[in-house]
Scaffold this active site. Structure first.
Site, mmCIF file in Angstrom:
data_model
loop_
_atom_site.group_PDB
_atom_site.id
_atom_site.type_symbol
_atom_site.label_atom_id
_atom_site.label_comp_id
_atom_site.label_asym_id
_atom_site.label_seq_id
_atom_site.Cartn_x
_atom_site.Cartn_y
_atom_site.Cartn_z
ATOM 1 N N ASP A 44 -7.110 -1.984 3.638
ATOM 2 C CA ASP A 44 -6.137 -3.029 3.282
ATOM 3 C C ASP A 44 -6.423 -4.357 3.965
ATOM 4 O O ASP A 44 -5.817 -5.372 3.613
ATOM 5 C CB ASP A 44 -4.718 -2.585 3.663
ATOM 6 C CG ASP A 44 -4.254 -1.367 2.897
ATOM 7 O OD1 ASP A 44 -4.516 -1.312 1.677
ATOM 8 O OD2 ASP A 44 -3.661 -0.464 3.509
ATOM 9 N N ASP A 68 0.862 -1.168 0.000
ATOM 10 C CA ASP A 68 0.000 0.000 0.000
ATOM 11 C C ASP A 68 0.910 1.233 0.000
ATOM 12 O O ASP A 68 2.097 1.135 0.306
ATOM 13 C CB ASP A 68 -0.890 -0.030 1.240
ATOM 14 C CG ASP A 68 -1.709 1.234 1.407
ATOM 15 O OD1 ASP A 68 -2.357 1.643 0.427
ATOM 16 O OD2 ASP A 68 -1.682 1.815 2.502
ATOM 17 N N ASP A 80 -1.564 -0.942 5.777
ATOM 18 C CA ASP A 80 -1.825 -0.408 7.114
ATOM 19 C C ASP A 80 -3.266 0.002 7.354
ATOM 20 O O ASP A 80 -3.678 0.161 8.498
ATOM 21 C CB ASP A 80 -0.933 0.810 7.368
ATOM 22 C CG ASP A 80 -1.454 2.059 6.663
ATOM 23 O OD1 ASP A 80 -1.665 1.992 5.426
ATOM 24 O OD2 ASP A 80 -1.672 3.074 7.335
#
Length: 545
Positions: free
Chosen positions: A421, A238, A417
């Site tokens: 996600d 991410d 995080d």
């Protein structure tokens, strides 16, 4: 026989207990997502009355009054009001997004600054949050099917050991006629093939590896995760909060005059938005501006003796289209005339380029899956030299991207995080989250690293690979020992005492081999910075957009 059976049951029960704990942690991630859904909402009727209803009784067509600080229970369309939404559950981005009449909103997002009237367009079971929870449940169901190496070995080992002892007893009893001798030989077989060495082969290495990682700020939540991490050949990240720290940084400070910076800081000090705080902390002093008005989703303005100052998006401050470049942009205007432009970029995590280079050197293909805008993601991907990237992805699309990679034969590590996600973290072959991640993200991940530095990723990978090699060596030692020792016991050349000594020696060898991991890890140790000081997040951050 009793000692051998008790030992076998002991190690099997340890494995079952650990599995139960890990599945409980997986369920807690899904429970954390479910808690994001409010229990009910205030419904506005056609005659203007207000009635509170449980979320189960809400449905398409209901007009919901959402106060500042409340989460939106259902997907819908804004009828009246303007505000800022925390969309981290949708796209993982820390910057709030301004919304107004006609804009669509998703269930589970947080209303930050102003009251809204939202007309629901979906039932609870069809909302965005319900979809994310369903993705998590499906991913966790797939993860539960993974069986640890020790379990697979023990499944074959237990019946084989007892069958050998039975064969030895019957063979020596019927052929030799001495049933007492047959009993001693069968006991020797059971003792010499005690599952201690085999049972210690996996958990002892994992305990040593987990202890070493913990000392370096990396927590292992599941022993089998190290087995899976050692197998990866691709790693996807991410962006915001993972590759970056989620802390905007002013990049063109030298281009801004001190007077304009002071004026902007005087406006920004009245907002808690991340970009406002970045401007304020970049200035040496702030102009004493009072009566500052914050317009949700737009920016800040104040009428002074010099004129009307505005600080916010280009559309708000100048009345023209917003910037669509690779950086965030805030404009300061006086009576509609642009006098300063503030450009920001998210601070990159320490050692991010080095960590990426280390993964690539180790044969790992790297990529970025982000909910942020394409120009921003592309600029970061170019800077880090990743193999592929995708932008503006919803949680479902991140999972679909992982499934696509898996179908191509990849074993993927996911590093993320945010709440958005969590499904991808659960769906990946193995997953890692920073300690600053949302609670749901940390619960869904297999590893959590406590430091800002991304060097934790290659360190965890290296230790897991070393642990995998030692586990295979321990299995080879345990199997080789049994290949040599069992025929000796079956032939009647090992008394129970000799068998006990041999069994203990095999366990000691396995233990000593496992402890080699500490020396190997220290030899290749990469220093990590001290973990950051954790603090509670501030509530109700307003937006400049």
């Amino acid at each position: 026989m009793v000692d051998a059976t008790v030992s076998l049951l002991f190690f099997l029960l340890i494995g079952r207990t650990l599995d139960h704990i890990m599945r409980g942690r997986a369920r807690s991630a899904i429970s954390g997502l479910a808690r994001l859904s409010p229990r009910g909402a205030m419904v506005l009727t056609e005659d203007g009355a207000r009635h509170y209803r449980p979320v189960e009784e809400l449905g398409p067509g209901d007009r919901l009054l959402i106060a500042a600080g409340e989460r939106i229970p259902l997907d819908g369309i804004v009828e009246t009001g303007a505000s800022d939404l925390d969309l981290s559950i949708v796209n993982g981005e820390s910057a709030p997004a301004g919304i107004g009449p006609g804009d669509t909103v998703q269930g589970g997002t947080l209303n930050l600054t102003g009251p809204l009237v939202v007309r629901a367009t979906a039932a609870v079971k069809d909302s965005f949050l319900a979809e994310v929870i369903a993705l998590m449940e499906a991913a966790e169901g797939g993860r539960a099917r993974y069986r640890r190496i020790a379990d697979r070995a023990a499944q074959l080992y237990s019946p084989a050991v007892h069958l050998l002892a039975l064969v030895a007893f019957l063979g020596w009893g019927f052929i030799g006629g001495d049933w007492k001798q047959a009993m001693l030989i069968s006991i020797a077989v059971l003792i010499i093939t005690c599952p201690c060495a085999l049972g210690l082969a996996v958990p002892l290495v994992q305990v040593v590896a987990a202890g070493w990682l913990f000392k370096n700020g990396i927590m292992v939540k599941d022993g089998s995760a190290m087995e899976r991490l050692a197998e990866i050949d691709a790693a996807v990240f991410d962006k915001t909060g993972t590759l970056t720290l989620g802390r905007p940084r002013l990049t063109n400070l030298s281009d801004i005059g001190p007077a304009h910076l002071s004026t902007a800081a005087g406006l920004a000090m009245h907002s808690r938005h991340p970009l406002s705080k970045a401007i304020y902390h970049s200035a040496r002093d702030a102009a004493p501006i009072t009566d500052v008005e914050e317009l949700p989703g737009q920016g800040l303005q104040a009428q002074t003796k010099e004129g009307l100052y505005r600080l916010g998006s280009r559309r708000f401050a100048c009345g023209i289209a917003a910037c669509d470049g690779a950086t965030s942009e805030v404009v300061l205007t006086l009576d509609g005339t642009e006098i300063a432009v503030f450009r920001f970029e998210d601070a990159l995590r320490p050692d991010a380029p080095a960590a990426m280079a280390s993964l690539v050197k180790g044969g790992i293909r790297t990529g970025i899956l982000s909910g942020d805008r394409a120009p921003v993601v592309e600029a970061l991907a170019t800077r880090l030299g990743v193999a592929f990237w995708r932008a503006e992805l919803a949680p479902k699309e991140k999972v679909e991207a992982l499934v696509e990679l898996t179908e191509q034969g990849a074993r993927v590590l996911m590093v993320g995080d945010g709440i958005n996600d969590a499904p991808a973290l659960a769906a990946a072959h193995v997953s890692i989250a920073p300690a600053t991640a949302a609670d749901v993200g940390r619960q869904a991940a297999d590893f959590v690293f406590m430091h800002d530095s991304l060097n934790a990723i290659p360190i965890a990978l290296d230790v897991s690979r070393q642990a995998g090699r030692l586990i295979r060596q321990n299995f080879a030692l345990a199997i080789g020992y049994n290949v040599i020792a069992v025929p000796i016991a079956l032939a009647g050349y090992a008394t129970p005492l000799i068998a006990a000594v041999a069994m203990s020696t095999s366990s000691i060898i396995v233990v000593a081999n496992a402890l080699r991991l500490n020396r190997m890890a220290r030899a290749e140790k990469v220093a990590l910075p001290a973990p950051p000081v954790r603090r509670s997040p501030t509530a109700g951050e307003a937006s400049l957009a």
